[in-house]
Design a protein around this motif. Structure first.
Motif, PDB file in Angstrom:
ATOM      1  N   TYR A 104     -14.014  43.796 -24.682  1.00  0.00           N
ATOM      2  CA  TYR A 104     -13.078  44.451 -23.784  1.00  0.00           C
ATOM      3  C   TYR A 104     -12.963  43.710 -22.455  1.00  0.00           C
ATOM      4  O   TYR A 104     -13.919  43.059 -22.004  1.00  0.00           O
ATOM      5  N   ASP A 105     -11.807  43.845 -21.830  1.00  0.00           N
ATOM      6  CA  ASP A 105     -11.699  43.726 -20.378  1.00  0.00           C
ATOM      7  C   ASP A 105     -11.026  45.013 -19.948  1.00  0.00           C
ATOM      8  O   ASP A 105      -9.814  45.173 -20.033  1.00  0.00           O
ATOM      9  N   PHE A 106     -11.839  45.954 -19.545  1.00  0.00           N
ATOM     10  CA  PHE A 106     -11.410  47.327 -19.285  1.00  0.00           C
ATOM     11  C   PHE A 106     -12.185  47.772 -18.056  1.00  0.00           C
ATOM     12  O   PHE A 106     -13.341  48.134 -18.156  1.00  0.00           O
ATOM     13  N   PHE A 107     -11.562  47.631 -16.884  1.00  0.00           N
ATOM     14  CA  PHE A 107     -12.298  47.786 -15.630  1.00  0.00           C
ATOM     15  C   PHE A 107     -13.458  46.798 -15.588  1.00  0.00           C
ATOM     16  O   PHE A 107     -14.575  47.125 -15.184  1.00  0.00           O
ATOM     17  N   GLY A 108     -13.214  45.580 -16.056  1.00  0.00           N
ATOM     18  CA  GLY A 108     -14.217  44.527 -16.094  1.00  0.00           C
ATOM     19  C   GLY A 108     -14.582  44.158 -17.512  1.00  0.00           C
ATOM     20  O   GLY A 108     -14.451  44.967 -18.437  1.00  0.00           O
ATOM     21  N   PRO A 109     -15.050  42.902 -17.739  1.00  0.00           N
ATOM     22  CA  PRO A 109     -15.398  42.444 -19.099  1.00  0.00           C
ATOM     23  C   PRO A 109     -16.596  43.209 -19.664  1.00  0.00           C
ATOM     24  O   PRO A 109     -17.628  43.319 -19.003  1.00  0.00           O
ATOM     25  N   LYS A 110     -16.452  43.702 -20.893  1.00  0.00           N
ATOM     26  CA  LYS A 110     -17.509  44.508 -21.498  1.00  0.00           C
ATOM     27  C   LYS A 110     -17.603  44.241 -22.991  1.00  0.00           C
ATOM     28  O   LYS A 110     -16.621  43.942 -23.658  1.00  0.00           O
ATOM     29  N   ALA A 111     -18.829  44.383 -23.501  1.00  0.00           N
ATOM     30  CA  ALA A 111     -19.060  44.462 -24.940  1.00  0.00           C
ATOM     31  C   ALA A 111     -19.156  45.942 -25.282  1.00  0.00           C
ATOM     32  O   ALA A 111     -19.803  46.706 -24.562  1.00  0.00           O
ATOM     33  N   GLY A 112     -18.512  46.333 -26.366  1.00  0.00           N
ATOM     34  CA  GLY A 112     -18.505  47.758 -26.679  1.00  0.00           C
ATOM     35  C   GLY A 112     -18.578  48.069 -28.155  1.00  0.00           C
ATOM     36  O   GLY A 112     -18.133  47.290 -29.000  1.00  0.00           O
ATOM     37  N   PHE A 113     -19.152  49.225 -28.449  1.00  0.00           N
ATOM     38  CA  PHE A 113     -19.071  49.823 -29.774  1.00  0.00           C
ATOM     39  C   PHE A 113     -18.333  51.152 -29.636  1.00  0.00           C
ATOM     40  O   PHE A 113     -18.605  51.924 -28.712  1.00  0.00           O
ATOM     41  N   ASP A 114     -17.404  51.405 -30.532  1.00  0.00           N
ATOM     42  CA  ASP A 114     -16.687  52.675 -30.587  1.00  0.00           C
ATOM     43  C   ASP A 114     -16.901  53.296 -31.955  1.00  0.00           C
ATOM     44  O   ASP A 114     -16.875  52.608 -32.977  1.00  0.00           O
ATOM     45  N   ILE A 115     -17.107  54.609 -31.972  1.00  0.00           N
ATOM     46  CA  ILE A 115     -17.204  55.364 -33.216  1.00  0.00           C
ATOM     47  C   ILE A 115     -16.119  56.437 -33.200  1.00  0.00           C
ATOM     48  O   ILE A 115     -15.969  57.163 -32.207  1.00  0.00           O
ATOM     49  N   PHE A 116     -15.366  56.534 -34.290  1.00  0.00           N
ATOM     50  CA  PHE A 116     -14.338  57.561 -34.431  1.00  0.00           C
ATOM     51  C   PHE A 116     -14.644  58.399 -35.667  1.00  0.00           C
ATOM     52  O   PHE A 116     -14.974  57.864 -36.722  1.00  0.00           O
ATOM     53  N   ARG A 117     -14.505  59.706 -35.527  1.00  0.00           N
ATOM     54  CA  ARG A 117     -14.627  60.614 -36.676  1.00  0.00           C
ATOM     55  C   ARG A 117     -13.239  61.158 -37.017  1.00  0.00           C
ATOM     56  O   ARG A 117     -12.484  61.557 -36.122  1.00  0.00           O
ATOM     57  N   PHE A 118     -12.950  61.159 -38.314  1.00  0.00           N
ATOM     58  CA  PHE A 118     -11.637  61.604 -38.793  1.00  0.00           C
ATOM     59  C   PHE A 118     -11.747  62.941 -39.522  1.00  0.00           C
ATOM     60  O   PHE A 118     -12.747  63.236 -40.176  1.00  0.00           O
ATOM     61  N   GLU A 119     -10.701  63.737 -39.409  1.00  0.00           N
ATOM     62  CA  GLU A 119     -10.504  64.932 -40.230  1.00  0.00           C
ATOM     63  C   GLU A 119      -9.057  64.936 -40.683  1.00  0.00           C
ATOM     64  O   GLU A 119      -8.143  64.795 -39.850  1.00  0.00           O
ATOM     65  N   ASN A 120      -8.836  65.072 -41.967  1.00  0.00           N
ATOM     66  CA  ASN A 120      -7.474  65.119 -42.510  1.00  0.00           C
ATOM     67  C   ASN A 120      -6.614  63.959 -42.038  1.00  0.00           C
ATOM     68  O   ASN A 120      -5.430  64.118 -41.716  1.00  0.00           O
ATOM     69  N   GLY A 121      -7.222  62.781 -41.969  1.00  0.00           N
ATOM     70  CA  GLY A 121      -6.479  61.582 -41.636  1.00  0.00           C
ATOM     71  C   GLY A 121      -6.262  61.331 -40.163  1.00  0.00           C
ATOM     72  O   GLY A 121      -5.644  60.322 -39.792  1.00  0.00           O
ATOM     73  N   LEU A 122      -6.752  62.215 -39.298  1.00  0.00           N
ATOM     74  CA  LEU A 122      -6.575  62.044 -37.859  1.00  0.00           C
ATOM     75  C   LEU A 122      -7.925  61.945 -37.149  1.00  0.00           C
ATOM     76  O   LEU A 122      -8.916  62.537 -37.577  1.00  0.00           O
ATOM     77  N   ILE A 123      -7.937  61.214 -36.039  1.00  0.00           N
ATOM     78  CA  ILE A 123      -9.146  61.077 -35.232  1.00  0.00           C
ATOM     79  C   ILE A 123      -9.367  62.365 -34.454  1.00  0.00           C
ATOM     80  O   ILE A 123      -8.468  62.848 -33.753  1.00  0.00           O
ATOM     81  N   VAL A 124     -10.586  62.912 -34.565  1.00  0.00           N
ATOM     82  CA  VAL A 124     -10.895  64.158 -33.864  1.00  0.00           C
ATOM     83  C   VAL A 124     -12.090  64.027 -32.922  1.00  0.00           C
ATOM     84  O   VAL A 124     -12.372  64.964 -32.160  1.00  0.00           O
ATOM     85  N   GLU A 125     -12.797  62.877 -32.972  1.00  0.00           N
ATOM     86  CA  GLU A 125     -13.980  62.737 -32.126  1.00  0.00           C
ATOM     87  C   GLU A 125     -14.254  61.264 -31.867  1.00  0.00           C
ATOM     88  O   GLU A 125     -13.981  60.414 -32.726  1.00  0.00           O
ATOM     89  N   HIS A 126     -14.777  60.979 -30.676  1.00  0.00           N
ATOM     90  CA  HIS A 126     -15.008  59.587 -30.259  1.00  0.00           C
ATOM     91  C   HIS A 126     -16.300  59.464 -29.458  1.00  0.00           C
ATOM     92  O   HIS A 126     -16.579  60.261 -28.561  1.00  0.00           O
ATOM     93  N   TRP A 127     -17.088  58.460 -29.842  1.00  0.00           N
ATOM     94  CA  TRP A 127     -18.266  58.052 -29.077  1.00  0.00           C
ATOM     95  C   TRP A 127     -18.132  56.567 -28.759  1.00  0.00           C
ATOM     96  O   TRP A 127     -17.509  55.809 -29.504  1.00  0.00           O
ATOM     97  N   ASP A 128     -18.766  56.114 -27.674  1.00  0.00           N
ATOM     98  CA  ASP A 128     -18.795  54.677 -27.408  1.00  0.00           C
ATOM     99  C   ASP A 128     -20.007  54.313 -26.568  1.00  0.00           C
ATOM    100  O   ASP A 128     -20.722  55.180 -26.051  1.00  0.00           O
ATOM    101  N   ASN A 129     -20.244  53.008 -26.474  1.00  0.00           N
ATOM    102  CA  ASN A 129     -21.331  52.490 -25.643  1.00  0.00           C
ATOM    103  C   ASN A 129     -20.908  51.121 -25.142  1.00  0.00           C
ATOM    104  O   ASN A 129     -20.544  50.248 -25.930  1.00  0.00           O
ATOM    105  N   LEU A 130     -20.924  50.950 -23.820  1.00  0.00           N
ATOM    106  CA  LEU A 130     -20.382  49.751 -23.195  1.00  0.00           C
ATOM    107  C   LEU A 130     -21.425  49.064 -22.325  1.00  0.00           C
ATOM    108  O   LEU A 130     -22.237  49.727 -21.674  1.00  0.00           O
ATOM    109  N   GLN A 131     -21.379  47.742 -22.315  1.00  0.00           N
ATOM    110  CA  GLN A 131     -22.290  46.945 -21.507  1.00  0.00           C
ATOM    111  C   GLN A 131     -21.534  45.737 -20.974  1.00  0.00           C
ATOM    112  O   GLN A 131     -20.709  45.149 -21.677  1.00  0.00           O
ATOM    113  N   ALA A 132     -21.817  45.351 -19.744  1.00  0.00           N
ATOM    114  CA  ALA A 132     -21.157  44.184 -19.153  1.00  0.00           C
ATOM    115  C   ALA A 132     -21.434  42.935 -19.985  1.00  0.00           C
ATOM    116  O   ALA A 132     -22.546  42.744 -20.491  1.00  0.00           O
ATOM    117  N   ILE A 133     -20.418  42.096 -20.123  1.00  0.00           N
ATOM    118  CA  ILE A 133     -20.595  40.837 -20.838  1.00  0.00           C
ATOM    119  C   ILE A 133     -21.460  39.899 -20.001  1.00  0.00           C
ATOM    120  O   ILE A 133     -21.256  39.748 -18.796  1.00  0.00           O
TER     121      ILE A 133
END
Length: 279
Positions: A104-133
């Motif tokens: 990412y470059d999202f308010f500064g360069p970052k390494a990130g993991f994103d997790i999305f949970r789906f229900e019935n084909g749509l995203i309903v939940e999101h987790w992430d963890n970000l660290q400066a590059i």
């Protein structure tokens, strides 16, 4: 303020058409494809992928973002025009979950993991963890390089069990002497502060302990995998502060052979913009 109102209105209008699009067979993408498209839209500005998010239920675990599409839109509205970058390096799917490894470059360069949970084909939940590059580590490796292709999908559950055992026995201290049962000696490391191999890992952990700032894992909250890649989501303490640990492992022949991670401080409760917690 006008920009924010217009953006939120656009998000809600686009998202409201998601059910119709699915019923008409217009969206045949996999969960993984949808999650990747949503992350890429941060850079492209394409409003279409917002339709993959449930407009009535979007649970947010990034503590700096409010719940729902309105919270997501409010963060995007704060970005200077054209400033955001999002390059998905690795993408994986485990049943109703998708996990991504992104530069990412999202308010500064970052390494990130994103997790999305789906229900019935749509995203309903999101987790992430970000660290400066950070610069390359002592082995010359970055936070992103290395293999990206999934193999051994038939061994997904076996590999998840391996990582679960490693987290319990080694990272959480249940039986640290078993480390060589889990990791090959020529372990490839992408943590920005540690070189390759078990010796370098041991030296780094000892240095932190000697300095009075040991890396402590207290709980594991999630193990997700696809084939030879497994992501562990844990909490604990790093540099004396409550922290979230996201560890991505590559497995080969029943052993851990490669590792990427992000470590993020967990903010004090009074700084949270939602009540869902980091995990």
């Amino acid at each position: 303020m006008k920009k924010l109102i217009l953006l939120l209105a656009l998000i809600l209008v686009v998202a409201s058409g998601a059910q119709n699009a699915r019923s008409e067979g217009e969206t045949d993408l996999s969960h993984k494809d949808k999650a990747v498209a949503l992350i890429r839209s941060i850079e492209s500005g394409d409003s279409g992928p917002v339709s993959y998010v449930n407009p009535e239920k979007y649970i947010q675990h990034n503590l700096l973002v409010a719940d729902g599409l309105a919270g997501f839109g409010a963060v995007l509205a704060q970005l200077p025009a054209g400033s955001a970058k999002a390059r998905v390096v690795r993408a994986f799917q485990d049943s109703e979950y998708v996990f991504l490894h992104t530069e990412y470059d999202f308010f500064g360069p970052k390494a990130g993991f994103d997790i999305f949970r789906f229900e019935n084909g749509l995203i309903v939940e999101h987790w992430d963890n970000l660290q400066a590059i950070a610069p390359a580590n002592p082995a010359g490796r970055t936070q992103f390089d290395g293999p990206t292709s999934v193999a051994d999908r038939d061994k997904t559950e076996e590999n998840k069990t391996l990582v679960k055992g490693f987290v319990k026995d080694v990272l959480m201290g249940g039986n640290p002497g078993k480390i060589t049962d889990y990791i090959v000696p020529a372990y490839t490391q992408h943590n920005p502060a540690i070189g390759d191999g078990l010796e370098a890992l041991g030296a780094a952990l000892k240095a932190m302990a000697d300095a009075g700032t040991p890396m402590i894992y207290t709980a594991n909250h999630m193990i997700l995998g696809e084939g030879n890649f497994v992501l562990s989501v844990s909490e604990g303490e790093f540099l004396g502060k409550p922290s979230a640990f996201y560890d991505l492992f590559r497995v080969e022949n029943g052993r851990l052979v490669e590792h990427w991670d992000t470590i993020e401080e967990i903010l004090p409760r009074d700084a949270w913009k939602n009540g869902n917690g980091k995990f």
